[in-house]
Design a protein around this motif. Structure first.
Motif, PDB file in Angstrom:
ATOM      1  N   ASP A 165       0.881  -1.479   0.062  1.00  0.00           N
ATOM      2  CA  ASP A 165       0.068  -0.002  -0.065  1.00  0.00           C
ATOM      3  C   ASP A 165       0.810   1.107   0.098  1.00  0.00           C
ATOM      4  O   ASP A 165       0.507   2.339  -0.788  1.00  0.00           O
ATOM      5  CB  ASP A 165      -0.839   0.114   1.239  1.00  0.00           C
ATOM      6  CG  ASP A 165      -2.120  -1.084   1.068  1.00  0.00           C
ATOM      7  OD1 ASP A 165      -2.622  -1.445  -0.215  1.00  0.00           O
ATOM      8  OD2 ASP A 165      -2.725  -1.381   2.063  1.00  0.00           O
TER       9      ASP A 165
ATOM     10  N   LYS B 237       2.099   1.523  -3.652  1.00  0.00           N
ATOM     11  CA  LYS B 237       1.280   2.146  -4.421  1.00  0.00           C
ATOM     12  C   LYS B 237       0.909   3.524  -4.182  1.00  0.00           C
ATOM     13  O   LYS B 237       0.788   4.512  -5.190  1.00  0.00           O
ATOM     14  CB  LYS B 237      -0.147   1.464  -4.340  1.00  0.00           C
ATOM     15  CG  LYS B 237      -0.288   0.085  -4.799  1.00  0.00           C
ATOM     16  CD  LYS B 237      -1.411  -0.725  -4.348  1.00  0.00           C
ATOM     17  CE  LYS B 237      -1.479  -2.198  -4.988  1.00  0.00           C
ATOM     18  NZ  LYS B 237      -2.679  -2.826  -4.471  1.00  0.00           N
ATOM     19  N   GLU B 238       1.033   4.030  -2.941  1.00  0.00           N
ATOM     20  CA  GLU B 238       0.675   5.598  -2.606  1.00  0.00           C
ATOM     21  C   GLU B 238       1.756   6.422  -3.075  1.00  0.00           C
ATOM     22  O   GLU B 238       1.492   7.490  -3.615  1.00  0.00           O
ATOM     23  CB  GLU B 238       0.420   5.772  -1.061  1.00  0.00           C
ATOM     24  CG  GLU B 238      -0.005   7.093  -0.433  1.00  0.00           C
ATOM     25  CD  GLU B 238      -0.133   7.112   0.927  1.00  0.00           C
ATOM     26  OE1 GLU B 238       0.333   8.266   1.432  1.00  0.00           O
ATOM     27  OE2 GLU B 238      -0.516   6.214   1.389  1.00  0.00           O
TER      28      GLU B 238
ATOM     29  N   GLU C 242       1.010   6.954  -6.739  1.00  0.00           N
ATOM     30  CA  GLU C 242       0.031   7.638  -7.053  1.00  0.00           C
ATOM     31  C   GLU C 242       0.225   9.062  -6.678  1.00  0.00           C
ATOM     32  O   GLU C 242      -0.225   9.954  -7.319  1.00  0.00           O
ATOM     33  CB  GLU C 242      -1.361   7.113  -6.198  1.00  0.00           C
ATOM     34  CG  GLU C 242      -1.658   5.711  -6.939  1.00  0.00           C
ATOM     35  CD  GLU C 242      -2.840   4.871  -6.000  1.00  0.00           C
ATOM     36  OE1 GLU C 242      -3.009   5.479  -4.986  1.00  0.00           O
ATOM     37  OE2 GLU C 242      -3.476   4.232  -6.639  1.00  0.00           O
ATOM     38  N   ASP C 243       0.971   9.405  -5.684  1.00  0.00           N
ATOM     39  CA  ASP C 243       1.384  10.712  -5.327  1.00  0.00           C
ATOM     40  C   ASP C 243       2.110  11.500  -6.334  1.00  0.00           C
ATOM     41  O   ASP C 243       2.098  12.726  -6.337  1.00  0.00           O
ATOM     42  CB  ASP C 243       2.191  10.610  -4.053  1.00  0.00           C
ATOM     43  CG  ASP C 243       1.236  10.496  -2.792  1.00  0.00           C
ATOM     44  OD1 ASP C 243       0.005  10.694  -2.727  1.00  0.00           O
ATOM     45  OD2 ASP C 243       1.915  10.453  -1.665  1.00  0.00           O
TER      46      ASP C 243
END
Length: 66
Positions: free
Chosen positions: A52, A55-56, A59-60
């Protein structure tokens, strides 16, 4: 060492590669972007870093992990 391959949308150029690989490296992991397949392969220590969080970080940078 664990390895995961993520599908990432929105990557199209060298800048995208540098952004994603740099963001993952900042977490203490190694990433290899494959623009042709739209994927990112990440080698990381599962005891220290979650999927996670990876992924974050991607995505950031403005990309979508699907």
């Amino acid at each position: 060492m664990s390895t995961i391959t993520l599908k990432v949308q929105g990557m199209s150029c060298g800048h995208c590669v540098n952004s994603v690989e740099g963001a993952v490296k900042g977490l203490g992991a190694n990433a290899k972007v494959d623009l042709a397949s739209g994927s990112v392969t990440v080698d990381y220590e599962a005891a220290k870093l979650s999927v996670d969080a990876i992924k974050e970080a991607i995505e950031d940078q403005g990309y979508d992990v699907v």
